[in-house]
Design a protein around this motif. Structure first.
Motif, PDB file in Angstrom:
ATOM      1  N   ASN A  30     -36.919  28.102 -77.296  1.00 36.34           N
ATOM      2  CA  ASN A  30     -36.593  26.708 -76.986  1.00 36.34           C
ATOM      3  C   ASN A  30     -37.471  25.772 -77.793  1.00 36.34           C
ATOM      4  O   ASN A  30     -38.606  26.111 -78.171  1.00 36.34           O
ATOM      5  CB  ASN A  30     -36.794  26.425 -75.490  1.00 36.34           C
ATOM      6  N   LEU A  31     -36.929  24.572 -78.038  1.00 37.51           N
ATOM      7  CA  LEU A  31     -37.687  23.486 -78.670  1.00 37.51           C
ATOM      8  C   LEU A  31     -37.108  22.171 -78.174  1.00 37.51           C
ATOM      9  O   LEU A  31     -35.887  21.945 -78.238  1.00 37.51           O
ATOM     10  CB  LEU A  31     -37.604  23.559 -80.191  1.00 37.51           C
ATOM     11  N   THR A  32     -37.971  21.309 -77.660  1.00 39.37           N
ATOM     12  CA  THR A  32     -37.580  19.978 -77.185  1.00 39.37           C
ATOM     13  C   THR A  32     -38.297  18.942 -78.048  1.00 39.37           C
ATOM     14  O   THR A  32     -39.535  18.934 -78.129  1.00 39.37           O
ATOM     15  CB  THR A  32     -37.947  19.795 -75.717  1.00 39.37           C
ATOM     16  N   ILE A  33     -37.520  18.090 -78.727  1.00 42.68           N
ATOM     17  CA  ILE A  33     -38.062  17.080 -79.640  1.00 42.68           C
ATOM     18  C   ILE A  33     -37.775  15.708 -79.044  1.00 42.68           C
ATOM     19  O   ILE A  33     -36.604  15.324 -78.873  1.00 42.68           O
ATOM     20  CB  ILE A  33     -37.445  17.202 -81.037  1.00 42.68           C
ATOM     21  N   SER A  34     -38.835  14.984 -78.709  1.00 42.96           N
ATOM     22  CA  SER A  34     -38.685  13.594 -78.270  1.00 42.96           C
ATOM     23  C   SER A  34     -38.867  12.662 -79.463  1.00 42.96           C
ATOM     24  O   SER A  34     -39.128  13.095 -80.592  1.00 42.96           O
ATOM     25  CB  SER A  34     -39.704  13.292 -77.180  1.00 42.96           C
ATOM     26  N   GLU A  35     -38.725  11.365 -79.204  1.00 44.46           N
ATOM     27  CA  GLU A  35     -38.879  10.393 -80.297  1.00 44.46           C
ATOM     28  C   GLU A  35     -40.314  10.383 -80.813  1.00 44.46           C
ATOM     29  O   GLU A  35     -40.549  10.227 -82.016  1.00 44.46           O
ATOM     30  CB  GLU A  35     -38.476   9.004 -79.805  1.00 44.46           C
ATOM     31  N   GLU A  36     -41.315  10.544 -79.910  1.00 48.00           N
ATOM     32  CA  GLU A  36     -42.722  10.582 -80.365  1.00 48.00           C
ATOM     33  C   GLU A  36     -42.987  11.845 -81.181  1.00 48.00           C
ATOM     34  O   GLU A  36     -43.661  11.799 -82.225  1.00 48.00           O
ATOM     35  CB  GLU A  36     -43.666  10.523 -79.156  1.00 48.00           C
ATOM     36  N   ASP A  37     -42.447  12.996 -80.721  1.00 46.78           N
ATOM     37  CA  ASP A  37     -42.632  14.240 -81.496  1.00 46.78           C
ATOM     38  C   ASP A  37     -41.936  14.158 -82.851  1.00 46.78           C
ATOM     39  O   ASP A  37     -42.418  14.708 -83.840  1.00 46.78           O
ATOM     40  CB  ASP A  37     -42.078  15.434 -80.714  1.00 46.78           C
ATOM     41  N   PHE A  38     -40.805  13.468 -82.899  1.00 46.74           N
ATOM     42  CA  PHE A  38     -40.092  13.367 -84.172  1.00 46.74           C
ATOM     43  C   PHE A  38     -40.886  12.561 -85.200  1.00 46.74           C
ATOM     44  O   PHE A  38     -40.815  12.836 -86.397  1.00 46.74           O
ATOM     45  CB  PHE A  38     -38.723  12.726 -83.954  1.00 46.74           C
ATOM     46  N   GLN A  39     -41.628  11.551 -84.747  1.00 45.32           N
ATOM     47  CA  GLN A  39     -42.420  10.771 -85.704  1.00 45.32           C
ATOM     48  C   GLN A  39     -43.469  11.644 -86.374  1.00 45.32           C
ATOM     49  O   GLN A  39     -43.671  11.570 -87.589  1.00 45.32           O
ATOM     50  CB  GLN A  39     -43.084   9.585 -84.973  1.00 45.32           C
ATOM     51  N   SER A  40     -44.155  12.495 -85.607  1.00 43.41           N
ATOM     52  CA  SER A  40     -45.135  13.402 -86.225  1.00 43.41           C
ATOM     53  C   SER A  40     -44.445  14.422 -87.129  1.00 43.41           C
ATOM     54  O   SER A  40     -44.935  14.751 -88.213  1.00 43.41           O
ATOM     55  CB  SER A  40     -45.923  14.115 -85.130  1.00 43.41           C
ATOM     56  N   LEU A  41     -43.268  14.939 -86.704  1.00 44.11           N
ATOM     57  CA  LEU A  41     -42.515  15.864 -87.562  1.00 44.11           C
ATOM     58  C   LEU A  41     -42.065  15.192 -88.854  1.00 44.11           C
ATOM     59  O   LEU A  41     -42.094  15.793 -89.938  1.00 44.11           O
ATOM     60  CB  LEU A  41     -41.308  16.390 -86.787  1.00 44.11           C
ATOM     61  N   LYS A  42     -41.664  13.930 -88.764  1.00 45.54           N
ATOM     62  CA  LYS A  42     -41.233  13.183 -89.950  1.00 45.54           C
ATOM     63  C   LYS A  42     -42.372  13.010 -90.936  1.00 45.54           C
ATOM     64  O   LYS A  42     -42.204  13.145 -92.150  1.00 45.54           O
ATOM     65  CB  LYS A  42     -40.686  11.834 -89.506  1.00 45.54           C
ATOM     66  N   VAL A  43     -43.580  12.742 -90.411  1.00 47.17           N
ATOM     67  CA  VAL A  43     -44.741  12.554 -91.297  1.00 47.17           C
ATOM     68  C   VAL A  43     -45.158  13.886 -91.911  1.00 47.17           C
ATOM     69  O   VAL A  43     -45.482  13.969 -93.095  1.00 47.17           O
ATOM     70  CB  VAL A  43     -45.894  11.908 -90.507  1.00 47.17           C
ATOM     71  N   GLN A  44     -45.149  14.969 -91.133  1.00 51.57           N
ATOM     72  CA  GLN A  44     -45.603  16.274 -91.637  1.00 51.57           C
ATOM     73  C   GLN A  44     -44.690  16.822 -92.722  1.00 51.57           C
ATOM     74  O   GLN A  44     -45.154  17.332 -93.737  1.00 51.57           O
ATOM     75  CB  GLN A  44     -45.682  17.268 -90.474  1.00 51.57           C
ATOM     76  N   GLN A  45     -43.374  16.725 -92.526  1.00 54.56           N
ATOM     77  CA  GLN A  45     -42.424  17.351 -93.452  1.00 54.56           C
ATOM     78  C   GLN A  45     -41.761  16.360 -94.393  1.00 54.56           C
ATOM     79  O   GLN A  45     -40.883  16.745 -95.160  1.00 54.56           O
ATOM     80  CB  GLN A  45     -41.352  18.104 -92.662  1.00 54.56           C
ATOM     81  N   GLY A  46     -42.136  15.089 -94.369  1.00 49.50           N
ATOM     82  CA  GLY A  46     -41.614  14.111 -95.327  1.00 49.50           C
ATOM     83  C   GLY A  46     -40.136  13.837 -95.165  1.00 49.50           C
ATOM     84  O   GLY A  46     -39.408  13.750 -96.142  1.00 49.50           O
ATOM     85  N   LEU A  47     -39.682  13.692 -93.899  1.00 51.42           N
ATOM     86  CA  LEU A  47     -38.271  13.411 -93.661  1.00 51.42           C
ATOM     87  C   LEU A  47     -37.973  11.944 -93.926  1.00 51.42           C
ATOM     88  O   LEU A  47     -38.840  11.072 -93.742  1.00 51.42           O
ATOM     89  CB  LEU A  47     -37.894  13.767 -92.214  1.00 51.42           C
ATOM     90  N   LEU A  48     -36.729  11.647 -94.315  1.00 58.91           N
ATOM     91  CA  LEU A  48     -36.321  10.289 -94.685  1.00 58.91           C
ATOM     92  C   LEU A  48     -35.310   9.701 -93.707  1.00 58.91           C
ATOM     93  O   LEU A  48     -34.721   8.664 -93.991  1.00 58.91           O
ATOM     94  CB  LEU A  48     -35.720  10.286 -96.098  1.00 58.91           C
ATOM     95  N   VAL A  49     -35.088  10.353 -92.559  1.00 53.18           N
ATOM     96  CA  VAL A  49     -34.098   9.881 -91.600  1.00 53.18           C
ATOM     97  C   VAL A  49     -34.802   9.482 -90.311  1.00 53.18           C
ATOM     98  O   VAL A  49     -35.954   9.871 -90.052  1.00 53.18           O
ATOM     99  CB  VAL A  49     -33.042  10.970 -91.321  1.00 53.18           C
ATOM    100  N   ASP A  50     -34.105   8.667 -89.487  1.00 53.98           N
ATOM    101  CA  ASP A  50     -34.616   8.269 -88.187  1.00 53.98           C
ATOM    102  C   ASP A  50     -34.181   9.272 -87.123  1.00 53.98           C
ATOM    103  O   ASP A  50     -33.368  10.164 -87.352  1.00 53.98           O
ATOM    104  CB  ASP A  50     -34.108   6.862 -87.840  1.00 53.98           C
ATOM    105  N   PHE A  51     -34.725   9.051 -85.902  1.00 53.66           N
ATOM    106  CA  PHE A  51     -34.394   9.958 -84.810  1.00 53.66           C
ATOM    107  C   PHE A  51     -32.935   9.835 -84.393  1.00 53.66           C
ATOM    108  O   PHE A  51     -32.338  10.805 -83.922  1.00 53.66           O
ATOM    109  CB  PHE A  51     -35.306   9.670 -83.617  1.00 53.66           C
ATOM    110  N   SER A  52     -32.336   8.659 -84.580  1.00 56.71           N
ATOM    111  CA  SER A  52     -30.941   8.480 -84.191  1.00 56.71           C
ATOM    112  C   SER A  52     -29.990   9.284 -85.083  1.00 56.71           C
ATOM    113  O   SER A  52     -28.979   9.799 -84.619  1.00 56.71           O
ATOM    114  CB  SER A  52     -30.581   6.991 -84.253  1.00 56.71           C
ATOM    115  N   SER A  53     -30.299   9.389 -86.386  1.00 58.38           N
ATOM    116  CA  SER A  53     -29.435  10.128 -87.312  1.00 58.38           C
ATOM    117  C   SER A  53     -29.897  11.556 -87.561  1.00 58.38           C
ATOM    118  O   SER A  53     -29.213  12.317 -88.235  1.00 58.38           O
ATOM    119  CB  SER A  53     -29.364   9.393 -88.657  1.00 58.38           C
TER     120      SER A  53
END
Length: 624
Positions: free
Chosen positions: A59-82
């Motif tokens: 299992n993995l649960t990603i919230s909006e706060e967790d997504f911000q750290s994931l976005k910074v770590q892996q260099g993602l270019l999308v928002d949590f909505s998309s």
């Protein structure tokens, strides 16, 4: 409230530390969970299960706060909505390409444990493969489900299966009722149709009996007519027979006259036959001489074919070496494209840091203005303190005489002390804020300096790659020009190279010094006609390093070049693979990285690569 975005089985490459890689089919479900109590929020739930192994659950649960750290770590270019839609698109691409031999997108499940029986964390990677590199688009860390989670998941699965079972039972009952109704209806219609069929059979029997009676009468009338016609035709036949006998008699007389004429012509033809047999014996004697000469020519053809096969093998080796050179040029072009993309990313990052720097500078100016205001207030308070001290000294001299006034002065002193304490607290708080902002400003300045250095390094690399590309384009244009000039010169010189068949057959015996050895093969040329000098070995080669910087000049500028598309009319040249292998050593990159291997170019890309010539191995340039 949960919304199921993706729930399908995919082929996943499972990797463990102490075991070999394997491929297994795992069900991946992506759900979007909405909660409104106490605070409205959205969570993305990723779940990995195996239909064959019920205890396999990650299992993995990603919230909006967790997504911000994931976005910074892996260099993602999308928002949590998309992000959920993009993630499901990547999984769909992996599903469409999992049956291919070389899929472009694949999933990797990396277990951080000794074996698959140990329940440790795992990483789900979405990898894009290409001949140059395996690029990881997304990496998610999943945790193995606990006993309670597995039990709740199995209970939910059992509940859903029971609901599906109830629905299927209801559907089965409905279908049974519908089928029973349809069966009764079809039986009724079948009985009605059988009754109609019996009626139709009776009608058909009566109709056929009437038709047979009527047709028998018609048949007797037709037989009488046929007998009359037969008698009339018999009379016509006898008349025609008498006419044909008279015509046959006349034709026999004509043929006898023709036979006498043919016998006379036959005697003349026998005389001609004897004369032609005499001439035929003479021609046979000449034919034996010609056959002997043909046998000698065939032996020469066999020898020339053996030489041609050896030259074809040398040609194939040269083609393989040229394909390696093309792969090298294709990888250089891919590196230039990667550097362009890196430059765009660094520019975007630099613009973002500049905007942050401007915002921090504005906040620092505001803090500085607040500090100046506080300093002015401190100065005014210090002046008031000085005045209060002077008043205290003056009051201490008059303390014995003014006891009643002392109480009032004591109250004034307490209020002033409170005010002084408040001003000192505000001053310390502003000093701490000022130090914190100065530290943040220094960190931002350091980051800006690092980004500037990276930008300068990338710009230098880009300039170097552009210079290399410019030099390669200049070399390609120069080589194409030389190729066209040499082709024109060869076409003009081909008039003097080829000889008549009789002269070539006479010169077949002495094939020394590079002369034409096969009069029947138009692809063999003398070495002097191809423009290769036999005395100066230095004039037959130019190194690769010199051509990468500038077009060659001097003797190398007048050297002939050959293309593979003209090999049907060009000369077969002896090739030394050792010298070509030395000339085709991998080129080191300027930044000190190891040499790279090259992928073959596409059908649309056209490249020209040069190989150094020597006196003993004469290579050619290939333009596909």
């Amino acid at each position: 409230m949960t919304e199921i975005l993706f729930n399908k089985r995919l082929q996943v490459q499972v990797k463990c530390k102490d075991s070999d890689d394997r491929r297994s089919t795992i069900r991946i479900s992506v759900e979007l969970q909405f909660t409104t109590n106490p605070i409205p929020k959205r969570d993305l739930i990723v779940r990995l299960t195996d239909d064959a192994d019920l205890f396999f659950l990650y299992n993995l649960t990603i919230s909006e706060e967790d997504f911000q750290s994931l976005k910074v770590q892996q260099g993602l270019l999308v928002d949590f909505s998309s992000f959920p839609q993009r993630f499901t698109n990547l999984l769909q691409q992996c599903l469409t390409e999992q049956d291919k031999d070389n899929p472009r997108f694949l999933l990797q499940l990396q277990l951080h444990c000794a074996s698959s029986l140990d329940h440790g964390p795992a990483s789900l990677n979405v990898v894009e493969t290409n001949p140059f590199k395996h690029l990881t688009h997304l990496s998610l860390k999943l945790l193995h489900g606990s006993d309670t989670q597995i039990k709740t998941f199995l209970a939910s699965c059992l509940a859903s299966i029971k609901e599906e079972k109830q629905l299927l039972e209801q559907k089965l009952k409905k279908t049974e009722e519908d089928l029973s109704r349809q069966l009764s209806f079809t039986q009724q219609t079948l009985a009605e149709k059988s009754r109609e069929l019996d009626k139709m059979r009776l009608e058909w029997n009566t109709h056929t009996s009437s038709l047979t009676s009527r047709h028998t009468h018609d048949l007797s009338a037709e037989r009488e007519k046929a007998l009359e016609v037969q008698a009339r035709l018999q009379q016509q036949k006898e008349q025609l027979r008498a006419e044909l006998e008279g015509a046959h008699q006349r034709s026999m007389e004509v043929l006898q006259a023709r036979l006498s004429e043919l016998e006379a012509s036959n005697r003349e033809l026998t005389d001609r036959k004897y004369r032609s047999e005499a001439t035929l014996r003479e021609l046979k004697a000449k034919l034996t001489g010609v056959e002997e000469e043909c046998a000698r020519v065939k032996q020469q053809v066999c020898v020339l074919r053996g030489e041609n096969s050896t030259l074809d093998e040398e040609c194939h080796t040269k083609e393989r070496q040229l394909s390696q050179i093309h792969t090298r040029l294709a990888v250089l072009e891919q590196e230039s494209r990667d550097k362009d993309t890196l430059l765009t990313h660094t520019r975007d990052a630099l613009e973002a840091t500049q905007q942050q720097k401007t915002s921090m500078e504005g906040s620092a100016e505001n803090k500085q203005l607040q500090i100046q205001k506080l300093e002015t207030t401190v100065k005014s308070l210090s002046e008031e303190l000085i005045k209060a001290n002077s008043i205290i000294k003056r009051l201490q001299g008059d303390v014995k005489a003014l006891v009643a006034k002392m109480k009032v002065k004591n109250t004034v002193m307490v209020s002033q002390e409170k005010r002084l304490q408040e001003t000192s607290d505000t001053l310390t708080h502003t000093h701490t804020q000022l130090q914190h902002t100065q530290q943040q400003l220094q960190q931002q300045n350091q980051e800006v300096c690092k980004l500037k250095e990276q930008l300068e390094v990338t710009v230098e690399k880009l300039d170097e790659s552009r210079e290399v590309l410019k030099t390669n384009e200049n070399v390609i244009t120069w080589l194409n020009k030389q190729l066209n000039e040499n082709q024109l010169s060869r076409r003009q010189e081909s008039v003097g190279v080829f000889e008549t068949p009789s002269a070539l057959s006479g010169a077949a015996g002495g094939r020394g010094g590079g002369a034409i050895s096969n009069p029947l093969d138009s692809r063999s040329f003398p070495s002097s006609a191809l423009g290769f000098p036999s005395s100066s070995p230095s004039a037959l080669g130019f190194p690769i390093s010199s051509t990468l910087n500038a077009p060659p000049s001097g003797p190398a500028a007048t050297r002939p070049l050959f293309g593979l598309h003209n090999l049907t009319s060009a000369a077969k040249v002896q090739f030394n693979p050792m010298s070509a292998r030395a000339a085709l050593s991998p080129v080191e990159r300027r930044d000190g990285s190891p040499p790279v291997t090259h992928a073959p170019p596409s059908n649309k890309e056209k490249s020209v690569t040069h190989v150094p010539f020597s006196n003993k191995d004469k290579s050619y340039i290939h333009t596909p």
